[in-house]
Design a protein around this motif. Structure first.
Motif, mmCIF file in Angstrom:
data_model
loop_
_atom_site.group_PDB
_atom_site.id
_atom_site.type_symbol
_atom_site.label_atom_id
_atom_site.label_comp_id
_atom_site.label_asym_id
_atom_site.label_seq_id
_atom_site.Cartn_x
_atom_site.Cartn_y
_atom_site.Cartn_z
ATOM 1 N N PHE A 37 0.862 -1.178 0.000
ATOM 2 C CA PHE A 37 0.000 0.000 0.000
ATOM 3 C C PHE A 37 0.901 1.232 0.000
ATOM 4 O O PHE A 37 1.781 1.360 0.855
ATOM 5 N N ASP A 108 2.970 -6.053 3.967
ATOM 6 C CA ASP A 108 1.511 -5.895 3.988
ATOM 7 C C ASP A 108 1.015 -5.153 5.229
ATOM 8 O O ASP A 108 -0.193 -5.050 5.459
ATOM 9 N N GLN A 111 -1.291 -2.144 4.585
ATOM 10 C CA GLN A 111 -2.505 -2.650 3.948
ATOM 11 C C GLN A 111 -3.432 -3.305 4.964
ATOM 12 O O GLN A 111 -4.658 -3.114 4.921
ATOM 13 N N VAL A 112 -2.873 -4.054 5.894
ATOM 14 C CA VAL A 112 -3.678 -4.712 6.937
ATOM 15 C C VAL A 112 -4.407 -3.660 7.780
ATOM 16 O O VAL A 112 -5.599 -3.795 8.072
ATOM 17 N N MET A 114 -5.186 -0.621 6.858
ATOM 18 C CA MET A 114 -6.184 0.020 6.008
ATOM 19 C C MET A 114 -7.412 -0.876 5.829
ATOM 20 O O MET A 114 -8.554 -0.404 5.876
ATOM 21 N N ASP A 115 -7.184 -2.161 5.635
ATOM 22 C CA ASP A 115 -8.292 -3.089 5.383
ATOM 23 C C ASP A 115 -9.180 -3.281 6.603
ATOM 24 O O ASP A 115 -10.377 -3.584 6.474
ATOM 25 N N ASN A 116 -8.607 -3.125 7.797
ATOM 26 C CA ASN A 116 -9.352 -3.409 9.030
ATOM 27 C C ASN A 116 -9.888 -2.174 9.737
ATOM 28 O O ASN A 116 -10.605 -2.282 10.733
ATOM 29 N N ARG A 117 -9.576 -0.995 9.240
ATOM 30 C CA ARG A 117 -10.054 0.222 9.905
ATOM 31 C C ARG A 117 -11.575 0.299 9.814
ATOM 32 O O ARG A 117 -12.182 -0.135 8.832
ATOM 33 N N GLU A 118 -12.169 0.830 10.838
ATOM 34 C CA GLU A 118 -13.639 0.884 10.921
ATOM 35 C C GLU A 118 -14.038 2.002 11.871
ATOM 36 O O GLU A 118 -13.401 2.198 12.917
ATOM 37 N N SER A 236 -1.889 -10.388 12.357
ATOM 38 C CA SER A 236 -2.141 -9.915 10.992
ATOM 39 C C SER A 236 -1.191 -8.793 10.582
ATOM 40 O O SER A 236 -0.639 -8.804 9.476
#
Length: 280
Positions: A37, A108, A111-112, A114-118, A236
């Motif tokens: 990313f 990664d 990226q991890v 970014m993918d898991n942000r909420e 992760s």
């Protein structure tokens, strides 16, 4: 000192704390060059380093793809909370990842996060501790090739077998199961945690009364009191922790911080009067 500019706001700001550790910081900065990313900025929270750190940052800026913002203040002992608050203010993205200048990020890693942000959550990761011999042995080439994250390579350098080695190899279902079953709390860990800038500002950042020992956890405890939850990404989001002495560690500071944390919990405080904004 910002040495490279971008045409648009990055999706994520990454705060890296450092203090007179340019050999380790260089390895860390190369690890972000290897990220899959790419749309991020690095904000270096420098707790009073001398000229060699300035020289390294200037040189690295010429060699990496991402912008670097160097936030520095004069050396006044261990004042990590103060410099982190200054770095938070300088972050241009609405999402912030925090790590340290002794933690090499796997390709990664960003990226991890970014993918898991909420919305309504922060993310809690861990680290994989290396002994000094392997910390010194890792080269730029090992980082860019990602060999330093591979168990055979690490074992060839003397790494011993351990359950913790699963951090480097777990994928898919095993990764999810280990994230769920780990007894480690999903706390705000300064070496590997991320959250929304608006949430961090809403609790007024770090408590600047706190020096070494749990100031990151206390920030997370105020986020909890604000109503923010946490997600565990220990297996992760992977970073290698390079070994180093901790001359700044002392029991008096730890005891003082434990008292502040106890008050934060008992009073259910979400705001500190000793953070980014000071009450007059």
């Amino acid at each position: 000192m910002e040495l490279k500019s971008t045409n648009s706001t990055p999706q994520i700001s990454i705060i890296i704390s450092t203090y007179n550790s340019e050999a380790w910081l260089e390895k860390v900065l190369w690890s972000y060059e290897a990220q899959t990313f790419k749309d991020f900025e690095i904000v270096i929270a420098d707790d009073g380093s001398k000229q060699p750190t300035f020289d390294l940052i200037e040189q690295m800026q010429k060699e990496v793809h991402y912008p670097i913002i160097h936030v520095w203040h004069e050396d006044n002992g261990f004042q990590k909370s103060q410099i982190l608050n200054k770095a938070i203010v300088k972050c241009n993205a609405d999402y912030i990842l925090m790590s340290d200048g002794d933690c090499i990020a796997r390709a990664d890693y960003v990226q991890v996060h970014m993918d898991n942000r909420e919305a309504g959550y922060f993310l809690s990761g861990g680290y994989f501790m290396l002994p000094m011999t392997i910390s010194k042995a890792i080269t730029k080439a090992d980082i860019l090739s990602q060999n330093c994250f591979k168990l055979p390579w690490l074992k060839s350098k003397g790494l011993k077998s351990s359950f913790k080695n699963n951090k480097l190899t777990a994928t898919g279902l095993k990764e999810k199961v280990l994230n769920t079953l780990t007894p480690t709390n999903a706390s705000w860990n300064g070496h590997n945690a991320s959250g929304w800038k608006s949430d961090i500002l809403a609790v007024n950042g770090f408590d600047e009364r706190m020096q070494y020992g749990g100031q990151d956890r206390e920030l997370g405890e105020r986020l909890f009191n604000l109503g923010i939850k946490s997600k565990q990404i220990r297996y992760s989001a992977i970073c290698l922790h390079l070994d180093h002495p901790r001359g700044y560690k002392n029991q008096e500071s730890i005891n003082k911080n434990l008292a502040i944390r106890a008050n934060t919990k008992s009073q259910k405080l979400a705001w500190t009067n000793f953070g980014i904004k000071r009450t007059k």
